[in-house]
Scaffold this motif. Structure first.
Motif, short mmCIF file in Angstrom:
data_model
loop_
_atom_site.label_atom_id
_atom_site.label_comp_id
_atom_site.label_asym_id
_atom_site.label_seq_id
_atom_site.Cartn_x
_atom_site.Cartn_y
_atom_site.Cartn_z
N TYR A 24 0.29 -1.32 0.14
CA TYR A 24 0.34 -0.34 0.04
C TYR A 24 0.86 1.47 0.02
CZ TYR A 24 -3.69 -2.97 1.40
OH TYR A 24 -4.30 -4.70 0.77
N LYS A 68 -9.26 3.05 -3.67
CA LYS A 68 -8.05 2.68 -3.06
C LYS A 68 -7.29 2.95 -2.48
CE LYS A 68 -8.89 -0.45 -6.84
NZ LYS A 68 -8.04 -0.95 -8.50
N HIS A 88 -7.28 3.96 1.34
CA HIS A 88 -7.09 2.93 1.95
C HIS A 88 -5.29 3.20 2.20
CE1 HIS A 88 -10.01 0.24 3.26
NE2 HIS A 88 -10.56 1.04 1.77
N GLY A 112 -16.75 -3.50 -1.77
CA GLY A 112 -15.57 -3.10 -2.02
C GLY A 112 -15.48 -5.29 -2.20
N SER A 129 -13.38 -7.28 4.92
CA SER A 129 -13.65 -5.98 4.75
C SER A 129 -12.96 -5.06 4.32
CB SER A 129 -15.24 -5.84 4.67
OG SER A 129 -15.29 -4.81 4.11
N ASP A 130 -12.52 -4.84 3.05
CA ASP A 130 -12.29 -2.75 2.59
C ASP A 130 -13.23 -2.40 2.22
OD1 ASP A 130 -12.54 -4.03 0.26
OD2 ASP A 130 -10.53 -3.67 -1.05
N GLY A 143 -6.80 -1.39 4.64
CA GLY A 143 -6.73 -2.50 3.40
C GLY A 143 -7.56 -3.07 4.01
N LEU A 144 -7.93 -4.64 4.11
CA LEU A 144 -8.60 -5.42 4.90
C LEU A 144 -8.91 -5.35 6.34
CD1 LEU A 144 -8.23 -8.29 2.48
CD2 LEU A 144 -9.95 -7.11 2.72
N ASP A 145 -9.94 -4.90 7.36
CA ASP A 145 -10.23 -5.37 8.41
C ASP A 145 -10.63 -6.41 8.48
OD1 ASP A 145 -8.93 -2.84 8.97
OD2 ASP A 145 -10.32 -2.17 9.99
N ASN A 175 -7.05 -5.33 13.90
CA ASN A 175 -6.90 -4.31 13.00
C ASN A 175 -5.91 -3.80 13.50
OD1 ASN A 175 -8.48 -6.06 11.21
ND2 ASN A 175 -10.12 -4.59 12.51
N ASP A 225 -3.42 -5.20 6.19
CA ASP A 225 -4.52 -5.88 5.25
C ASP A 225 -4.45 -7.00 6.91
OD1 ASP A 225 -5.00 -4.77 3.15
OD2 ASP A 225 -4.03 -6.63 2.04
#
Length: 517
Positions: free
Chosen positions: A68, A92, A95, A329, A346-347, A354-356, A379, A383
């Motif tokens: 990222y 994006k 994030h 997302g 999920s983002d 990122g993904l939480d 989190n 990710d």
């Protein structure tokens, strides 16, 4: 004049040379070969070539590999010279900015994205979501595990005192190929034993029958250990399946254990060659299979679905879990705890970046409540995904957070819970006599019943509760009025005497009705 003409020729040839390279990079990009695309794009950038398309595709390539901070660099370059071709660039970039701890700028980007998709309710959430995450955050012990390598290690699954995890580690057990998307080895499923101190000891490759030269991941077992569901590239019986545009996606497969070997490897009937189906998990009663897919009908890039497992082992039609769970997302890596609650990454739901990891508690009708972010310990701005449980407070998950060994690592977690006992005597409010053999239910904040006790011969009751939750006591007894009492566990008091009123009061000649009323 000749010098000017020569300069124009050289300049034109230079541009053409860069465009030829870009054409090759774009071909790799369109074929999901992001690592190869990054290598060429970076060389073109170093030559001084600039374009919005170049920066956008380079940013996306890094983003889709979880890098990222590098993605943020090129999204910034993109926005400095033009507009993106796709509004998801705002999403994006938001994030990516969080990995740089730029939450104000991240929220501004997310607001621009939300303006385009016209979701006013989502924009309102931007005002308070960080406070909500902080309020929901619980206290965890989080430790790295020794099985993590410099390669990608993720998606642990607990079964029979072992962790079955996915890894791109360099193993000699099968022929290994490099994945064009990540540049790492294709993944296999591996085993690690859980020791008494919850540390992990690497055991080895799971199965040569299950693992192939292509990707395998995310294994889940039935309780009897005789059936496994897992993810694999579209590859069966030595044949590699492809979509109409020549892409090879992933599918969910099933195998059964016979004479100590995994046999009868078959793909599940709802798989198609045109989409990905991945990360299966089972409900506690093993009557429902949950998984992630980007099949037609998804709300975003990938959604979570459920499918019924019939008594004869056949499968029903997959059902999308709906907009309570799924967003525009990515929703993926579902897992179910012993109470039937759904955990997933999920983002699309607002998070830390990122993904939480989120949890959606199950309702009595089998649907799920609004997802709750697991907080700022589980989190990070990177990710965090693929959680599994040993029990309701202990387990493992994967993350590419800073400080790890490789691109994705496996971590141990334990929730530090504060508990205390609440007790007292239940009385008849008229006679002040203790009420024995009376049923008292402990309800959570959503009025879900999870513990029932009966008072003893002295009317005594006792419950163990979490220190920071709101509860309700529901009391029912024949000939008495049912009552529901709010119980705030944050109150220091631990002794609560309770009183029940008679449902009907018998009247006799001479009774003083004034006192009764």
């Amino acid at each position: 004049m000749k010098k000017v003409f020569l300069f124009l020729i050289i300049g034109t040839n230079w541009i053409q040379a860069q465009q030829i390279k870009l054409s090759e990079a774009n071909k790799n990009y369109d074929n999901y070969a992001y690592i190869k695309a990054i290598d060429i794009y970076e060389k073109v950038v170093k030559k001084g070539y600039k374009s919005a398309e170049l920066f956008e595709k380079l940013a996306n390539s890094y983003y889709l590999n979880g890098e990222y901070k590098k993605a943020a660099e090129y999204f910034e370059s993109l926005f400095s010279i033009g507009k993106p071709s796709n509004n998801e660039a705002y999403f994006k970039y938001s994030h990516c900015l969080k990995t740089l701890n730029k939450y104000r700028e991240a929220d501004e980007m997310m607001s621009l994205y939300i303006n385009v998709i016209s979701k006013r309710s989502e924009k309102d959430k931007l005002k308070n979501y960080l406070n909500e995450i902080k309020e929901n955050s619980k206290n965890y012990i989080i430790k790295p595990t020794t099985i993590s390598t410099h390669f990608s290690d993720y998606s642990p699954v607990y079964y029979n005192n072992c962790i079955y995890f996915t890894s791109a580690m360099d193993s000699a057990s099968v022929v290994r190929l490099n994945h064009d998307w990540t540049g790492q080895n294709y993944t296999d499923i591996y085993i690690a034993k859980i020791n008494k101190d919850t540390s992990l000891t690497y055991v080895g490759n799971f199965s040569k029958k299950i693992n192939t030269k292509y990707n395998e991941s995310s294994a889940i077992f039935t309780k009897d250990g005789k059936t496994i569901y897992f993810t694999r590239n579209n590859f069966l019986n030595g044949k590699k399946g492809k979509s109409s545009n020549k892409s090879t996606f992933v599918k969910i497969y099933k195998a059964t254990l016979q004479d100590g070997e995994w046999q009868n490897i078959t793909e599940l009937p709802f798989n198609t060659n045109e989409a990905s189906f991945a990360h299966p998990t089972l409900s506690p009663d093993e009557k429902t299979l949950y998984f992630a897919s980007d099949m037609n009908g998804t709300h975003g890039h990938s959604d979570i679905y459920s499918v019924t497992i019939n008594t004869d082992g056949s499968l029903g039609t997959p059902v999308n879990l709906g907009k309570t769970i799924n967003t525009n997302g990515r929703e993926s890596f579902p897992s179910i705890d012993s109470n039937g609650n759904l955990y997933f990454a999920s983002d699309g739901h607002l998070g830390l970046g990122g993904l939480d990891l989120f949890v959606a508690k199950i309702k009595p009708d089998g649907s799920f409540e609004k997802p709750i972010n697991l907080g700022d310990k589980m989190n990070t701005p990177f990710d965090d995904f693929g959680i599994t449980f040993i029990d309701l407070s202990t387990g493992f998950f994967s993350s590419n957070r800073e400080g790890g060994k490789g691109s994705d690592d496996i971590y141990f977690f334990k929730e530090i819970r504060c508990t205390k006992k609440i007790s007292g005597i239940l009385y008849d409010s008229t006679t002040n006599e203790p009420l024995n053999s009376t049923e008292i239910s402990l309800l959570d904040n959503n009025r879900n019943e999870f513990t029932i006790i009966t008072t003893d011969e002295n009317g005594f009751y006792e419950f163990s509760i979490d220190c920071n939750n709101l509860y309700f006591l529901k009391i029912q007894k024949k000939d008495f009025e049912s009552v529901e009492i709010e119980l705030d566990s944050k109150v220091e008091k631990e002794q609560f005497n309770l009183f029940l009123n008679k449902e009907k009061i018998p009247l006799e000649v001479g009774t003083d009705l004034g006192k009764i009323f």
